[in-house]
Enzyme design. Sequence first.
Site, PDB file in Angstrom:
ATOM      1  CG  HIS A 157      65.980  40.056 120.587  1.00 14.86           C
ATOM      2  ND1 HIS A 157      66.654  40.202 119.393  1.00 14.86           N
ATOM      3  CD2 HIS A 157      65.948  38.716 120.834  1.00 14.86           C
ATOM      4  CE1 HIS A 157      66.986  39.012 118.939  1.00 14.86           C
ATOM      5  NE2 HIS A 157      66.584  38.087 119.792  1.00 14.86           N
ATOM      6  CB  SER A 278      66.592  67.726 137.712  1.00 19.94           C
ATOM      7  OG  SER A 278      66.104  68.826 136.974  1.00 19.94           O
ATOM      8  CE  LYS A 284      64.893  63.101 135.835  1.00 24.91           C
ATOM      9  NZ  LYS A 284      65.153  63.878 134.617  1.00 24.91           N
ATOM     10  CD  GLU A 291      72.409  59.665 133.086  1.00 17.29           C
ATOM     11  OE1 GLU A 291      71.767  60.067 132.110  1.00 17.29           O
ATOM     12  OE2 GLU A 291      72.396  60.249 134.193  1.00 17.29           O
TER      13      GLU A 291
END
Length: 469
Positions: A157, A278, A284, A291
């Site tokens: 979980h 970024s 970043k 992804e």
Amino acid sequence: MAEKPWDGRFAEKTDAAVEAFTSSIGIDRHLYDYDIDGSIAHCKMLAKASIITGEESLSLIGGLEEIRGEIKEGNFEFSDRLEDIHMHIENRLAAHVGSVSRKLHTARSRNDQVALDIRLYLRDKSRKIIYGLMQLRKVLVDMAGRYIDVVLPGYTHLQRAQPVLFSHHLMAYYEMFTRDTRRFEEGLERINVMPLGAAALAGTTYPIDRAYTASLLDFPKVSENSMDSVSDRDFIIEFLAAASLCMVHFSRFSEELVLWSSSEFKFIELSDAFSTGSSIMPQKKNPDVPELVRGKTGRVFGSLISVLTLMKSLPLAYNRDMQEDKPPLFDAVETLTACIDIYIRMLPNIKINPSQMADAVSTGYINATDMADFLVCRGMPFREAHGCVGKAVGYGLENKKELHELSLDELQSFSDLINEDIFQALTTRQMIERRKSYGGTSTDNVSAAIHRAEKQVVGEIKSITAQST
Ligand code: ARG
């Protein structure tokens, strides 16, 4: 020669919009190598069966090889007027060998020709994917061996559950990619069936030798039923189903890499070479590769659904609808291949942060099960032990202490079966090493699993390399 091989009965020219709409050359041009291999085998068979002469066959083969060179070098003109790769090559053959080119299509139809081409294509690509998956599995085994001492929380979980070896976690992916390898290998058996000779749908009146064509193209089997031969695309659907499942595995792995590289987890750092920045936030470093792999999963599922839907309810035998099988198939093959390749490169470059993982294991009452097991070993029924440890966790939460931070007195207030051995039982090392059940996370178990896997995958890679040399 009429430009279109089928325009004999037509009085009007095809509308240009129809040519553009029905053309598949933008896609199936990628099949040219397979199409030429298939045509060469067909020519040899026609000569062997005395349907054409040996001289004619040699001339056709010479012309086909010249066309192969033209396409390879980019000296070949593609046009919607000639629909597909089969018609392009046949049409061009006249310029190389003259009127004998008109004999190439004897005892053959584009229906069995395209079935052959996709099978040759998918056999080739499946083998490359299988080999890629083997290399990926080898990378996983190597990493698992390298990080055998590293412990992190195992989650259920997405809540910290019990500590596991990082290697054990990696080896879970080894198992998934091994099942994927097997699925592609099994699919290969059904891809590897030779359909040529079915002609349009009913077979042919010529004395062809299908087994000979099959042996020339290295097919262990010829297809049984001519109608099925030209209308079967099951092997594509099976491939896409295997590819989808493989992408499920990649997407799960990618999701973990994205989570682990976040500031919240900090378990890993992707190398600069495999991250991007970024354009607005200078701090970043983004995990774009995992992804994108996660995102590309949807494309492969889409391909599976496309071809399933395409084939649903089609009457026998060939229908032009089936031309639409290629864009989703090619896209899935390219997507999966790219994901396998980038993972093989990315994984060895990941930096692991063992101390951060160890910190995560030391909090969150991750040793609660082990405290219950301690009580069970001393005679308490498991359900009772579960309740007793639950109370200890509640007490710890109230007093902001982990179980191993409670004093012996505090611990003994929950059960008089507890003595100071409890502290040993609650250490991460003990929690790992006592999980000796087959398939569990003890170091001995995981080392043995890595050893078996290494032998398995190195053997597989060797036998593939031996076959291809
Ligand atoms: N381009 C077609 C395809 O990909 C080849 C077969 C065409 N056959 C036909 N009867 N029009 O399916």
